[in-house]
Design a protein around this motif. Structure first.
Motif, PDB file in Angstrom:
ATOM      1  N   ALA A 150     -20.297-120.517  -8.474  1.00 18.57           N
ATOM      2  CA  ALA A 150     -20.897-119.655  -9.632  1.00 18.57           C
ATOM      3  C   ALA A 150     -20.918-120.700 -10.766  1.00 18.57           C
ATOM      4  O   ALA A 150     -21.674-120.901 -11.556  1.00 18.57           O
ATOM      5  N   ALA A 151     -19.671-120.936 -11.207  1.00 17.46           N
ATOM      6  CA  ALA A 151     -19.453-121.899 -12.269  1.00 17.46           C
ATOM      7  C   ALA A 151     -19.646-123.424 -11.960  1.00 17.46           C
ATOM      8  O   ALA A 151     -19.629-124.162 -13.211  1.00 17.46           O
ATOM      9  N   ARG A 152     -19.847-123.723 -11.096  1.00 16.91           N
ATOM     10  CA  ARG A 152     -20.226-125.007 -10.436  1.00 16.91           C
ATOM     11  C   ARG A 152     -19.018-125.858 -10.802  1.00 16.91           C
ATOM     12  O   ARG A 152     -19.145-127.084 -11.659  1.00 16.91           O
ATOM     13  N   ARG A 153     -17.910-125.553 -10.692  1.00 16.68           N
ATOM     14  CA  ARG A 153     -16.814-126.261 -10.843  1.00 16.68           C
ATOM     15  C   ARG A 153     -15.858-126.580  -9.617  1.00 16.68           C
ATOM     16  O   ARG A 153     -15.764-125.539  -8.921  1.00 16.68           O
ATOM     17  N   LEU A 154     -15.090-127.779  -9.624  1.00 17.96           N
ATOM     18  CA  LEU A 154     -14.251-128.203  -8.645  1.00 17.96           C
ATOM     19  C   LEU A 154     -12.862-128.271  -9.202  1.00 17.96           C
ATOM     20  O   LEU A 154     -12.829-129.198 -10.250  1.00 17.96           O
ATOM     21  N   THR A 155     -12.028-127.811  -8.733  1.00 16.63           N
ATOM     22  CA  THR A 155     -10.486-127.912  -9.238  1.00 16.63           C
ATOM     23  C   THR A 155      -9.488-128.477  -8.130  1.00 16.63           C
ATOM     24  O   THR A 155      -9.443-128.150  -6.840  1.00 16.63           O
ATOM     25  N   ASP A 156      -8.839-129.424  -8.527  1.00 15.66           N
ATOM     26  CA  ASP A 156      -7.992-130.210  -7.289  1.00 15.66           C
ATOM     27  C   ASP A 156      -6.870-129.401  -7.145  1.00 15.66           C
ATOM     28  O   ASP A 156      -6.465-128.378  -7.886  1.00 15.66           O
ATOM     29  N   PRO A 157      -5.882-129.660  -6.195  1.00 19.72           N
ATOM     30  CA  PRO A 157      -4.631-128.909  -5.871  1.00 19.72           C
ATOM     31  C   PRO A 157      -3.555-128.732  -6.958  1.00 19.72           C
ATOM     32  O   PRO A 157      -3.015-127.906  -6.885  1.00 19.72           O
ATOM     33  N   GLN A 158      -3.668-129.581  -8.115  1.00 16.49           N
ATOM     34  CA  GLN A 158      -2.990-129.320  -9.136  1.00 16.49           C
ATOM     35  C   GLN A 158      -3.471-128.683 -10.261  1.00 16.49           C
ATOM     36  O   GLN A 158      -3.013-128.467 -11.230  1.00 16.49           O
ATOM     37  N   GLY A 159      -4.670-127.870  -9.882  1.00 15.73           N
ATOM     38  CA  GLY A 159      -5.417-127.198 -11.046  1.00 15.73           C
ATOM     39  C   GLY A 159      -6.103-127.687 -11.925  1.00 15.73           C
ATOM     40  O   GLY A 159      -6.704-127.259 -12.807  1.00 15.73           O
ATOM     41  N   GLN A 160      -6.426-129.276 -11.878  1.00 16.87           N
ATOM     42  CA  GLN A 160      -7.136-129.820 -12.672  1.00 16.87           C
ATOM     43  C   GLN A 160      -8.724-130.113 -12.377  1.00 16.87           C
ATOM     44  O   GLN A 160      -8.967-130.035 -10.951  1.00 16.87           O
ATOM     45  N   GLU A 161      -9.638-129.847 -13.380  1.00  9.79           N
ATOM     46  CA  GLU A 161     -11.004-129.797 -12.947  1.00  9.79           C
ATOM     47  C   GLU A 161     -11.458-131.403 -12.598  1.00  9.79           C
ATOM     48  O   GLU A 161     -10.887-132.207 -13.511  1.00  9.79           O
ATOM     49  N   VAL A 162     -12.222-131.679 -11.736  1.00  9.39           N
ATOM     50  CA  VAL A 162     -12.758-132.925 -11.241  1.00  9.39           C
ATOM     51  C   VAL A 162     -14.190-132.826 -11.502  1.00  9.39           C
ATOM     52  O   VAL A 162     -15.012-131.967 -11.077  1.00  9.39           O
ATOM     53  N   ALA A 163     -14.600-133.804 -12.408  1.00  5.88           N
ATOM     54  CA  ALA A 163     -16.107-133.809 -12.485  1.00  5.88           C
ATOM     55  C   ALA A 163     -16.848-134.325 -11.525  1.00  5.88           C
ATOM     56  O   ALA A 163     -16.583-135.316 -10.933  1.00  5.88           O
ATOM     57  N   LEU A 164     -18.117-133.467 -11.311  1.00  6.86           N
ATOM     58  CA  LEU A 164     -19.053-133.870 -10.346  1.00  6.86           C
ATOM     59  C   LEU A 164     -20.503-133.987 -10.670  1.00  6.86           C
ATOM     60  O   LEU A 164     -20.526-133.306 -11.605  1.00  6.86           O
ATOM     61  N   THR A 165     -21.014-134.775 -10.293  1.00  5.78           N
ATOM     62  CA  THR A 165     -22.470-134.988 -10.643  1.00  5.78           C
ATOM     63  C   THR A 165     -23.346-133.613  -9.985  1.00  5.78           C
ATOM     64  O   THR A 165     -22.676-133.218  -9.205  1.00  5.78           O
ATOM     65  N   GLY A 166     -24.447-133.231 -10.346  1.00  7.47           N
ATOM     66  CA  GLY A 166     -25.329-132.182  -9.523  1.00  7.47           C
ATOM     67  C   GLY A 166     -25.304-132.517  -8.046  1.00  7.47           C
ATOM     68  O   GLY A 166     -25.139-131.554  -7.462  1.00  7.47           O
ATOM     69  N   GLY A 167     -25.649-133.730  -7.686  1.00  5.12           N
ATOM     70  CA  GLY A 167     -25.795-133.951  -6.274  1.00  5.12           C
ATOM     71  C   GLY A 167     -24.536-133.888  -5.579  1.00  5.12           C
ATOM     72  O   GLY A 167     -24.543-133.566  -4.368  1.00  5.12           O
ATOM     73  N   GLU A 168     -23.322-134.439  -6.190  1.00  2.12           N
ATOM     74  CA  GLU A 168     -22.248-134.254  -5.580  1.00  2.12           C
ATOM     75  C   GLU A 168     -21.709-132.989  -5.061  1.00  2.12           C
ATOM     76  O   GLU A 168     -21.246-132.591  -4.162  1.00  2.12           O
ATOM     77  N   PHE A 169     -21.972-132.047  -6.366  1.00  4.72           N
ATOM     78  CA  PHE A 169     -21.570-130.669  -6.287  1.00  4.72           C
ATOM     79  C   PHE A 169     -22.395-129.975  -4.865  1.00  4.72           C
ATOM     80  O   PHE A 169     -21.737-129.377  -4.121  1.00  4.72           O
ATOM     81  N   ASP A 170     -23.581-130.294  -5.218  1.00  6.79           N
ATOM     82  CA  ASP A 170     -24.588-129.600  -4.039  1.00  6.79           C
ATOM     83  C   ASP A 170     -24.100-130.065  -2.468  1.00  6.79           C
ATOM     84  O   ASP A 170     -24.147-129.232  -1.688  1.00  6.79           O
ATOM     85  N   LEU A 171     -23.857-131.251  -2.484  1.00 10.46           N
ATOM     86  CA  LEU A 171     -23.466-131.642  -1.238  1.00 10.46           C
ATOM     87  C   LEU A 171     -22.240-131.242  -0.819  1.00 10.46           C
ATOM     88  O   LEU A 171     -21.952-130.809   0.209  1.00 10.46           O
TER      89      LEU A 171
END
Length: 242
Positions: A150-171
């Motif tokens: 919903a927020a289009r956000r990826l968080t790593d196991p340490q709780g840090q947000e990882v930047a993704l392009t739109g295509g990477e996120f959809d993939l």
């Protein structure tokens, strides 16, 4: 009423930027034309667009370097529109983070369709709203990672947000919604870009490679997204609702 989405066009040929601007404006977008990298960077700071149409063949400037700066400092859709039709140029363009790559000469209707597809994935407020009843889970976990669709956000196991392009996120969404299943390149391309793969289309391979660099401890020996020779790719860890 929502404000029209802002699109920037960077091309050294004034006739092309004017043609594109008039066409996109006729379809409800606000368009700014720029003709060099310095002007684009000033615009990004003053009035950042939702999407940039970027020509690579700029005299005295490196279009790929401009694309890299956009990806490093701003979150926006990026469509490369260029006369460079070589497969290597396309792969390099996608590797620096372009959401799509269109070669000149192009059909205006096809370009508009690609712009709309990228904006649906990247522009705030453009993602369709799911109905409350029976809506899919918006937070998915796998191997310590959390994917908030919903927020289009990826968080790593340490709780840090990882930047993704739109295509990477959809993939990644396509993988997370079909864990443990071998997904073909055609399936992934259709579910991320809404089109079928051509016989030499390496878009998905390039994006999987970029995604692995962000997810894997060793991208050369991936454990999260694995290749299945002759079939496609598979997300190996189980996925649970967060």
């Amino acid at each position: 009423m929502n404000s029209p989405l802002h699109i920037a066009i960077l091309d050294d040929e004034v006739e092309i930027t004017l043609l594109l601007a008039n066409y996109l404006q006729s379809h409800g977008y606000r368009v700014t034309q720029v003709h060099d990298g310095r002007s684009l960077m000033a615009l990004m700071s003053a009035d950042p667009p939702a999407l940039v149409l970027l020509d690579l063949g700029l005299p005295g400037e490196d279009g790929l370097s401009i694309a890299h700066q956009l990806r490093e400092h701003w979150h926006c859709g990026l469509v490369i529109v260029t006369g460079r039709g070589d497969a290597v140029d396309k792969i390099v363009g996608l590797e620096v983070g372009a959401d799509d790559y269109v070669t000149k000469p192009f059909d205006l209707r096809e370009l508009l369709a690609r712009v709309k597809a990228v904006l649906r994935r990247t522009a705030p407020g453009e993602a369709p709203v799911q109905a409350a009843a029976g809506a899919p889970q918006s937070k998915l976990r796998f191997a310590g990672w959390e994917l908030n669709t919903a927020a289009r956000r990826l968080t790593d196991p340490q709780g840090q947000e990882v930047a993704l392009t739109g295509g990477e996120f959809d993939l990644l969404c396509a993988f997370a919604r079909h864990p443990g299943r071998v997904l073909s390149r055609d399936f992934l391309l259709e579910h991320t870009r809404g089109r079928e793969a051509g016989p030499f289309d390496r878009t998905i391979d390039v994006q999987v490679g970029r995604l692995r660099k962000k997810l894997e401890a060793d991208a050369q020996s991936p454990q999260t997204i694995k290749s299945v020779r002759g079939a496609g790719y598979i997300l190996v860890p189980p996925v649970t609702a967060a």
